[in-house]
Design a protein around this motif. Structure first.
Motif, PDB file in Angstrom:
ATOM      1  N   PHE A 119      41.863 -45.354  21.077  1.00  0.00           N
ATOM      2  CA  PHE A 119      40.881 -44.935  22.083  1.00  0.00           C
ATOM      3  C   PHE A 119      40.565 -43.443  22.011  1.00  0.00           C
ATOM      4  CE2 PHE A 119      40.092 -43.462  26.502  1.00  0.00           C
ATOM      5  CZ  PHE A 119      38.871 -44.068  26.691  1.00  0.00           C
ATOM      6  N   ARG A 160      40.692 -48.518  31.937  1.00  0.00           N
ATOM      7  CA  ARG A 160      40.778 -49.781  31.207  1.00  0.00           C
ATOM      8  C   ARG A 160      41.092 -49.590  29.733  1.00  0.00           C
ATOM      9  NH1 ARG A 160      35.409 -52.259  32.182  1.00  0.00           N
ATOM     10  NH2 ARG A 160      34.941 -50.353  33.254  1.00  0.00           N
ATOM     11  N   ALA A 161      40.632 -48.501  29.149  1.00  0.00           N
ATOM     12  CA  ALA A 161      40.746 -48.325  27.707  1.00  0.00           C
ATOM     13  C   ALA A 161      41.910 -47.433  27.276  1.00  0.00           C
ATOM     14  CB  ALA A 161      39.443 -47.746  27.165  1.00  0.00           C
ATOM     15  N   ARG A 162      42.598 -46.820  28.182  1.00  0.00           N
ATOM     16  CA  ARG A 162      43.621 -45.845  27.803  1.00  0.00           C
ATOM     17  C   ARG A 162      44.779 -46.438  27.015  1.00  0.00           C
ATOM     18  NH1 ARG A 162      45.593 -45.314  33.777  1.00  0.00           N
ATOM     19  NH2 ARG A 162      47.131 -46.965  33.766  1.00  0.00           N
ATOM     20  N   ASP A 163      45.038 -47.733  27.151  1.00  0.00           N
ATOM     21  CA  ASP A 163      46.129 -48.356  26.422  1.00  0.00           C
ATOM     22  C   ASP A 163      45.717 -48.849  25.038  1.00  0.00           C
ATOM     23  OD1 ASP A 163      47.872 -47.904  28.538  1.00  0.00           O
ATOM     24  OD2 ASP A 163      47.312 -49.781  29.524  1.00  0.00           O
ATOM     25  N   SER A 164      44.433 -48.715  24.711  1.00  0.00           N
ATOM     26  CA  SER A 164      43.967 -49.096  23.379  1.00  0.00           C
ATOM     27  C   SER A 164      44.500 -48.092  22.366  1.00  0.00           C
ATOM     28  CB  SER A 164      42.432 -49.120  23.320  1.00  0.00           C
ATOM     29  OG  SER A 164      41.938 -50.059  24.234  1.00  0.00           O
TER      30      SER A 164
END
Length: 61
Positions: free
Chosen positions: A31, A24-28
């Motif tokens: 991150f 879920r967070a890899r595209d932030s």
């Protein structure tokens, strides 16, 4: 014979939660630069390793 626990193992749950959070967070944008992310991955990975080794040791006698 080793005692089988009903339901998912704690190491399975930790591994799935870690992979889900990373997915879920890899595209932030920031991150991977956050120190908390590195610590969380290290702790969860070690937790999975320790639980897995304990189960392996119990299974082997």
């Amino acid at each position: 014979m080793a005692f089988e626990q009903p339901g998912p193992r704690s190491s399975d749950v930790m591994a799935r939660l870690t992979l889900s959070a990373m997915d879920r967070a890899r595209d932030s944008p920031g991150f991977w630069g956050e120190p908390e992310v590195h610590r969380a991955l290290l702790v969860s990975g070690l937790s999975v390793l320790v639980c897995s080794l304990a189960r392996l040791r119990a299974d082997l006698g």
